[in-house]
Design an enzyme around this catalytic site. Structure first.
Site, mmCIF file in Angstrom:
data_model
loop_
_atom_site.group_PDB
_atom_site.id
_atom_site.type_symbol
_atom_site.label_atom_id
_atom_site.label_comp_id
_atom_site.label_asym_id
_atom_site.label_seq_id
_atom_site.Cartn_x
_atom_site.Cartn_y
_atom_site.Cartn_z
ATOM 1 C CG ASP A 13 -14.991 53.917 21.543
ATOM 2 O OD1 ASP A 13 -15.234 54.192 21.248
ATOM 3 O OD2 ASP A 13 -14.259 53.482 22.989
ATOM 4 C CE LYS A 16 -14.199 53.320 14.464
ATOM 5 N NZ LYS A 16 -13.629 53.301 15.533
ATOM 6 N N GLY A 40 -20.812 53.164 17.844
ATOM 7 C CA GLY A 40 -21.726 54.457 18.918
ATOM 8 C C GLY A 40 -20.331 55.425 17.882
ATOM 9 C CG HIS A 41 -19.257 55.663 14.323
ATOM 10 N ND1 HIS A 41 -19.453 55.153 13.366
ATOM 11 C CD2 HIS A 41 -18.469 54.984 15.257
ATOM 12 C CE1 HIS A 41 -18.325 53.991 13.079
ATOM 13 N NE2 HIS A 41 -17.644 53.843 13.841
ATOM 14 C CD GLN A 223 -16.975 47.903 16.686
ATOM 15 O OE1 GLN A 223 -17.343 47.035 15.519
ATOM 16 N NE2 GLN A 223 -18.746 47.850 17.165
HETATM 17 P P1 IMP Z 1 -18.836 43.461 21.313
HETATM 18 O O1 IMP Z 1 -18.697 43.680 20.088
HETATM 19 O O2 IMP Z 1 -20.788 43.903 22.475
HETATM 20 O O3 IMP Z 1 -19.248 41.685 21.536
HETATM 21 O O4 IMP Z 1 -18.501 43.944 22.935
HETATM 22 C C1 IMP Z 1 -16.678 43.250 22.754
HETATM 23 C C2 IMP Z 1 -15.788 43.836 22.966
HETATM 24 O O5 IMP Z 1 -15.523 44.932 21.853
HETATM 25 C C3 IMP Z 1 -16.109 44.734 25.038
HETATM 26 O O6 IMP Z 1 -14.646 45.016 24.547
HETATM 27 C C4 IMP Z 1 -16.490 45.822 23.870
HETATM 28 O O7 IMP Z 1 -16.529 46.876 25.218
HETATM 29 C C5 IMP Z 1 -15.645 45.992 22.651
HETATM 30 N N1 IMP Z 1 -16.406 47.117 21.737
HETATM 31 C C6 IMP Z 1 -17.444 46.392 21.201
HETATM 32 N N2 IMP Z 1 -17.800 47.740 19.901
HETATM 33 C C7 IMP Z 1 -17.000 48.808 21.058
HETATM 34 C C8 IMP Z 1 -17.294 50.151 20.134
HETATM 35 O O8 IMP Z 1 -18.006 50.821 19.273
HETATM 36 N N3 IMP Z 1 -15.749 50.834 20.616
HETATM 37 C C9 IMP Z 1 -15.068 50.027 21.850
HETATM 38 N N4 IMP Z 1 -15.072 49.564 21.913
HETATM 39 C C10 IMP Z 1 -15.992 48.390 21.888
#
Ligand code: IMP
Length: 427
Positions: A13, A16, A40-41, A223
């Protein structure tokens, strides 16, 4: 010709979407290389406001080829929804190409993500419940189904049969939930395959060809570094590598071909999901940053924890990624603060440390050590040149550059494309 990798330097977040949208304007090829629809961009451009999850951010430029690289996991239902919504708003997805090696998110992955999270109780990771972890686990366990598999229905059937049997055993015997129907899953994914077919390619050849023709390639990270399964705050991490190194594997490009690695940092720091964040502000300043920065998940709407810029993390992130430059985003969010803090080290069991610990229990005991800088208390959003920023804002950015260890190429002072200060050239 240049290859630029844009990498999340914190916990995701970092903004990007906007940075990639800007760089995509000059790119011939944009490749997403990791994650899935957990990303989520957010992008604000002359066409409006968009939240992209799987489609690369170059999609708004009709001459850009947008590749979903092999390192991404795809939920076809989410992808079609996103493509339809772009098409309805006049954005063509004809230039979208999908690597035949991308793994698919299957219905049992989303189901198991939720069941596993619930079974963790108070120790839940706070995943996005989109099946990301289970899909990457299956990829590594060699139980994955790849997009290219859908193109041969007979072979797909033979592959899915034993896998679904295995998954149904876990769903019913371990979690006591209802089994999934083979016919439903098979028929649904055969239909997806028919719809996806025209987008599926061997994408490493396309990237190689583009580079040979002197074209510009942008590797779009999702991420952030602190969510990396190796270097992040494990086990509170995601399942694919958002690092510069991950961009090579996830796009199918050798490291020697990358010319610039741009680390995207927020001017402060945020985190969503469970796990420690040493500079977390559970106070009025934290709230103010959250409201001014609209720090709520693009996809999930979850409130993000907000804190001061953490230079221990920034140094670590810079080290494991090899940043050649930085993009500092959301500087304007700090416009009203009378003073700002930057964490330069941690107090750990009475000692001072300046290296980011690899162990989560150790990190939980770390207390931030701060230095304080004066705020500028004036709006930065209308400013376009670094020299025109208030002296205190320049001082803050210069201090971040010193601590990160590389120049700030871009500074973002608002969500729109033009609300950007181009400080030092990326290449
Ligand atoms: P997962 O990727 O859904 O397995 O989540 C694992 C961890 O990564 C959790 O803490 C999510 O909140 C975090 N996470 C996954 N994708 C994002 C992102 O795009 N932005 C921020 N945190 C993320």
């Amino acid at each position: 010709m240049p290859v630029i990798a844009a990498i999340g330097a914190q916990w995701g977040d970092e903004g990007k979407g906007k940075i990639v949208d800007l760089l995509a304007e000059q790119s011939d090829v944009v490749v997403r290389f990791s994650g899935g629809d957990n990303a989520g961009h957010t992008i604000v451009n002359p066409l409006g406001k968009f939240a992209l999850r799987l489609v690369p951010s170059g999609i708004f430029n009709s001459r850009t080829t947008c590749i979903i690289g092999n390192g991404v996991v795809i939920n076809p239902a989410v992808l079609f929804e996103e493509m339809d919504s772009l098409n309805q708003r006049g954005v063509s997805t004809d230039n979208l190409v999908i690597s035949d090696r991308t793994n698919l998110i299957m219905p049992y992955h989303t189901l198991l993500d939720g069941l596993e999270e619930e079974s963790r109780g108070g120790k839940a990771i706070g995943t996005t419940r989109r099946g990301i972890g289970p899909a990457f686990s299956d990829k590594t366990a060699r139980l994955g189904i790849r997009t290219g598999d859908l193109l041969d229905k007979k072979a797909f059937k033979e592959r899915l049969l034993p896998i679904l049997e295995h998954k149904n055993a876990i769903i019913t015997k371990v979690f006591g939930a209802d089994a999934l129907s083979f016919d439903e899953v098979y028929n649904q994914y055969c239909q997806y395959g028919e719809k996806l077919a025209r987008h599926i390619r061997e994408t490493t050849l396309m990237i190689d060809e583009a580079l040979k023709q002197g074209k510009q390639v942008l590797l779009e990270g999702a991420q952030g570094t602190l969510l990396d399964p190796d270097f992040g705050t494990y086990p509170y991490a995601t399942s694919s590598s958002p690092l510069a190194g991950g961009s090579c594997v996830g796009a199918g490009i050798g490291p020697t071909r990358i010319n610039a690695v741009l680390g995207v940092f927020k001017a402060y720091i945020t985190r969503v999901g469970a796990g420690p964040m040493p500079t977390d502000l559970q106070d009025e300043t934290g709230k103010l940053i959250r409201e001014r920065g609209q720090e709520y998940g693009t996809v999930s709407g979850r409130a993000r924890n907000c804190g001061w810029f953490d230079a221990v993390i920034a140094r670590f992130s810079s080290r494991v990624n090899g940043f050649t430059g930085a993009a500092i985003t959301n500087l304007d969010v700090l416009d009203t603060l009378p003073s700002l803090k930057i964490c330069t080290g941690y107090k750990l069991d009475g000692e001072t440390i300046d290296n980011f610990p690899g162990n989560i229990a150790t990190l939980e005991r770390c207390q931030p050590i701060y230095e304080e800088l004066p705020g500028w208390q004036s709006p930065t959003t209308p400013i376009r040149k670094f020299e025109d920023l208030p002296q205190q804002a320049r001082q803050y950015v210069n201090r971040l550059e010193e601590l990160i260890g590389c120049p700030a190429n871009l500074i973002s002072v608002g969500s729109a494309r033009e609300e950007t200060i181009f400080k030092d050239p990326i290449l």
